[in-house]
Scaffold this active site. Structure first.
Site, PDB file in Angstrom:
ATOM      1  N   LYS A  30      -7.417  10.318   3.498  1.00 26.50           N
ATOM      2  CA  LYS A  30      -8.464   9.923   2.547  1.00 26.50           C
ATOM      3  C   LYS A  30      -9.779   9.605   3.237  1.00 26.50           C
ATOM      4  CE  LYS A  30      -6.533   5.229   2.196  1.00 26.50           C
ATOM      5  NZ  LYS A  30      -5.343   5.543   3.034  1.00 26.50           N
ATOM      6  N   ARG A 105      -7.110  -2.173  -2.836  1.00 21.19           N
ATOM      7  CA  ARG A 105      -5.742  -1.886  -2.421  1.00 21.19           C
ATOM      8  C   ARG A 105      -4.710  -2.721  -3.176  1.00 21.19           C
ATOM      9  NH1 ARG A 105      -5.603  -1.010   4.151  1.00 21.19           N
ATOM     10  NH2 ARG A 105      -6.576   1.048   4.158  1.00 21.19           N
ATOM     11  N   ARG A 144      -0.933  10.773  15.362  1.00 21.15           N
ATOM     12  CA  ARG A 144      -2.188  10.067  15.614  1.00 21.15           C
ATOM     13  C   ARG A 144      -1.991   8.918  16.598  1.00 21.15           C
ATOM     14  NH1 ARG A 144      -5.372   7.584  10.584  1.00 21.15           N
ATOM     15  NH2 ARG A 144      -3.857   5.889  10.823  1.00 21.15           N
TER      16      ARG A 144
END
Length: 204
Positions: A30, A105, A144
């Protein structure tokens, strides 16, 4: 379960498009997509995650406060996050569209945003949800972690971050779905293709 508040009256809010929210689980991309959309359209990309990490690098009081939460894969407390967003919005013209990335969130944050935006002649225009299977997300985050040596992407923390998303952020999606603002987009594929899907969702 958190009780939802009534949608705010935005009839007097300037403009019709409204600000955008990009949501999705950790690792779905995102942040990358939010940056691409903002750059293409001249919008302001407001990423709470990037702001938090900047404060941590500069070792500010806020940075020290949030570091312990981020290192454990937990969410930063709502009050600190909302204060950060309020401060940032005060420095943005109401005529400039904002793309929120990483906020809200929790339902409490969404309710706080509903109270905050009309004060600044703003409203939420659409909520874009990027989606991907959990195994795909885990693989991306693990890669990552190796590439960037990120302390907040250990296997245990990755699993916890995905669990926290399911527990705390999915209810936010329902919150906005009840108001007809949600547009779901497949987050698997090439970056450019996903960006095109997001733009198509906004135009639909």
């Amino acid at each position: 379960m958190t009780e939802s508040v009534s949608a705010p009256d935005t009839s007097s809010v300037r403009g019709t498009a409204g600000d955008l929210i990009v949501m999705g689980p950790p690792g779905v991309g995102k942040g990358t997509q939010a940056k691409a959309l903002a750059q293409q359209s001249g919008w302001i990309h407001l990423s709470t995650g990037e702001v938090f990490r900047d404060h941590i690098r500069r070792q500010t009081e806020l940075g020290r406060r949030v570091k312990s939460y981020l290192d454990k894969g937990q969410y930063v407390p709502d009050d600190a996050t909302v204060d950060l967003v309020r401060d940032r919005l005060r420095r943005i013209s109401p005529s400039t569209r904002v793309l929120f990335d990483g906020f809200p969130r929790t339902v409490a944050q969404a309710e706080a945003l509903d109270r905050l935006l009309p004060e600044m002649a703003r409203k939420v225009g659409a909520v874009l949800i990027l989606e991907a299977p959990r195994d795909e997300l885990y693989a991306r985050l693990s890669s990552r972690a190796l590439a960037e040596n990120r302390a907040d992407d250990t296997p245990e923390v990755i699993a916890n971050r995905l669990d926290v998303y399911d527990e705390q952020t999915r209810p936010v999606i329902s919150y906005y779905e009840d108001r007809g603002l949600v547009k779901r987009v497949n987050g698997v594929g090439r970056v450019e293709g996903i960006t095109s899907r997001l733009r198509e969702a906004l135009d639909s």
